[in-house]
Design an enzyme around this catalytic site. Structure first.
Site, PDB file in Angstrom:
ATOM      1  N   LYS A   1       0.845  -1.209   0.000  1.00  0.00           N
ATOM      2  CA  LYS A   1       0.000   0.000   0.000  1.00  0.00           C
ATOM      3  C   LYS A   1       0.876   1.253   0.000  1.00  0.00           C
ATOM      4  O   LYS A   1       0.588   2.216  -0.712  1.00  0.00           O
ATOM      5  CB  LYS A   1      -0.965  -0.022   1.193  1.00  0.00           C
ATOM      6  CG  LYS A   1      -2.081  -1.040   0.971  1.00  0.00           C
ATOM      7  CD  LYS A   1      -2.864  -1.395   2.213  1.00  0.00           C
ATOM      8  CE  LYS A   1      -3.787  -2.576   1.929  1.00  0.00           C
ATOM      9  NZ  LYS A   1      -4.302  -3.239   3.132  1.00  0.00           N
TER      10      LYS A   1
ATOM     11  N   GLN B   1      -4.368  -2.601   9.569  1.00  0.00           N
ATOM     12  CA  GLN B   1      -4.137  -3.862   8.858  1.00  0.00           C
ATOM     13  C   GLN B   1      -4.652  -5.039   9.686  1.00  0.00           C
ATOM     14  O   GLN B   1      -4.278  -5.212  10.838  1.00  0.00           O
ATOM     15  CB  GLN B   1      -2.632  -4.018   8.555  1.00  0.00           C
ATOM     16  CG  GLN B   1      -2.320  -5.178   7.633  1.00  0.00           C
ATOM     17  CD  GLN B   1      -3.000  -5.058   6.273  1.00  0.00           C
ATOM     18  OE1 GLN B   1      -2.946  -4.027   5.628  1.00  0.00           O
ATOM     19  NE2 GLN B   1      -3.664  -6.122   5.835  1.00  0.00           N
TER      20      GLN B   1
ATOM     21  N   ASP C   1     -11.065   1.977   4.150  1.00  0.00           N
ATOM     22  CA  ASP C   1     -11.304   0.539   4.010  1.00  0.00           C
ATOM     23  C   ASP C   1     -12.797   0.236   3.956  1.00  0.00           C
ATOM     24  O   ASP C   1     -13.200  -0.862   3.598  1.00  0.00           O
ATOM     25  CB  ASP C   1     -10.702  -0.199   5.221  1.00  0.00           C
ATOM     26  CG  ASP C   1      -9.480  -1.019   4.851  1.00  0.00           C
ATOM     27  OD1 ASP C   1      -9.245  -1.208   3.647  1.00  0.00           O
ATOM     28  OD2 ASP C   1      -8.773  -1.473   5.773  1.00  0.00           O
TER      29      ASP C   1
END
Ligand code: NDP
Length: 287
Positions: free
Chosen positions: A53, A97, A120
């Site tokens: 990312k 994460q 997200d």
């Protein structure tokens, strides 16, 4: 005839080229989109995901910062980190994460991240907007799947879709997003008797389980679009998906490889949502 392979890495590169133009336009307003990634512990797989990312941010011109917390970090420290990022104007997108260490309450975290920075799309607020039919940010992995289908010209409206897996990060939002686009959706999971009876009906089959070769050729309708979300590490074979790619590609109409299918699209959607968050923030400031 062998299925058309849906090349997620190639589509992700196209998306990055378009995002660079949007980042340049924001630059003219003195805004640089920023993404903060929070990782806990030293899980090597999570580190690879975060590194990918950051690399994508660099490619597109998005500012990024990584907050590495200890695996045994108390919940209060993680919450304080997230609250600080919520207030940081350089940061337009925040992601934590997954998976989290077992002692941390994922539900609490899903409530703390500011919805306008939840790139997200996994906070309860944003999942709620998805259920209500007005998504603010669509969760990145299902969003990557939809983008792959749309860019390949695979029709969704009126088609039969089967999603295998019902997690809050992939299966459930995937089903909602296919339904919102007019598919008739069946969701299967570990308690579904006779999985093949369902998967064989699917024009679009999305598999997000985490079991190598769960989907064999006899479980696929000829000509179907087969999207393999699974990521499995198999000794001696590296990374493999949930679909028996070699056999299924002779039955399906379209198929995603693992690696190189859904994975790069997930990363591209995180970056796209971060750019969108920065655009919304700039527009709100201009009013
Ligand atoms: P979860 O473990 O949270 O969910 C797995 C789902 O699969 C559950 O709903 C489970 O059912 C179901 N399941 C388990 N066994 C079977 C079976 N034999 N038949 C049918 N369904 C079954 O996983 P995630 O959703 O987080 O991830 C799924 C996979 O996708 C993993 O391999 C993960 O690594 C990968 N992944 C890939 C991403 C990418 O970008 N490529 C992003 C996110 C995930 P039940 O609910 O009944 O337990």
């Amino acid at each position: 005839m062998a299925a058309t392979v849906l090349d997620g890495a190639a589509v992700a590169r196209e998306i990055y080229a378009q995002l660079k133009e949007r980042v340049a336009a924001l630059g003219r307003l003195n805004v640089r989109p920023g993404l903060a990634a929070v990782q806990l512990g030293d899980n090597p797989v999570s580190r690879i995901y975060v590194r990918n990312k950051v690399r994508a941010c660099n490619e597109v011109g998005v500012y990024s910062e990584v907050h590495s917390l200890a695996a045994d970090c108390p919940q209060s420290v993680l919450l304080a980190t997230l609250e600080k990022l919520n207030r940081n104007p350089r940061v337009h997108g925040i992601l934590v994460q997954l998976p989290l260490p077992a002692h941390l309450d994922a539900g609490l975290i899903a409530k703390v991240i500011a919805p306008e920075k939840d790139v997200d799309g996994l906070t309860w607020h944003n999942l709620g907007t998805l259920v209500a039919g007005h998504p603010q940010f669509e969760p990145c992995t299902p969003s990557g799947v939809i983008t792959l289908l749309e860019r390949a010209g695979i029709p969704i409206d009126g088609r039969e879709a089967v999603v295998v897996g019902r997690s809050a990060i992939v299966g459930k939002p995937m089903a909602l997003m296919l339904m919102a686009r007019g598919a008739t959706v069946t969701v299967c999971h570990s308690r579904t008797p006779d999985l093949g009876q369902h998967t064989r009906r699917a024009d679009i089959l999305v598999v997000a389980v985490g079991r190598p070769r769960l989907i064999t050729a006899d479980r696929v309708k000829p000509g179907a679009a087969v999207i393999d979300v699974g990521v499995n590490r198999v000794a001696g074979r590296g990374i493999t998906g949930d679909v028996d790619f070699t056999a299924v590609q002779n039955v399906a109409g379209w198929i995603t490889p693992v690696p190189g299918g859904v994975g790069p699209m997930t990363v591209a959607m995180v970056i796209a949502n971060t750019v969108q968050a920065a655009e919304r923030s700039a527009a709100a400031r201009a009013v």
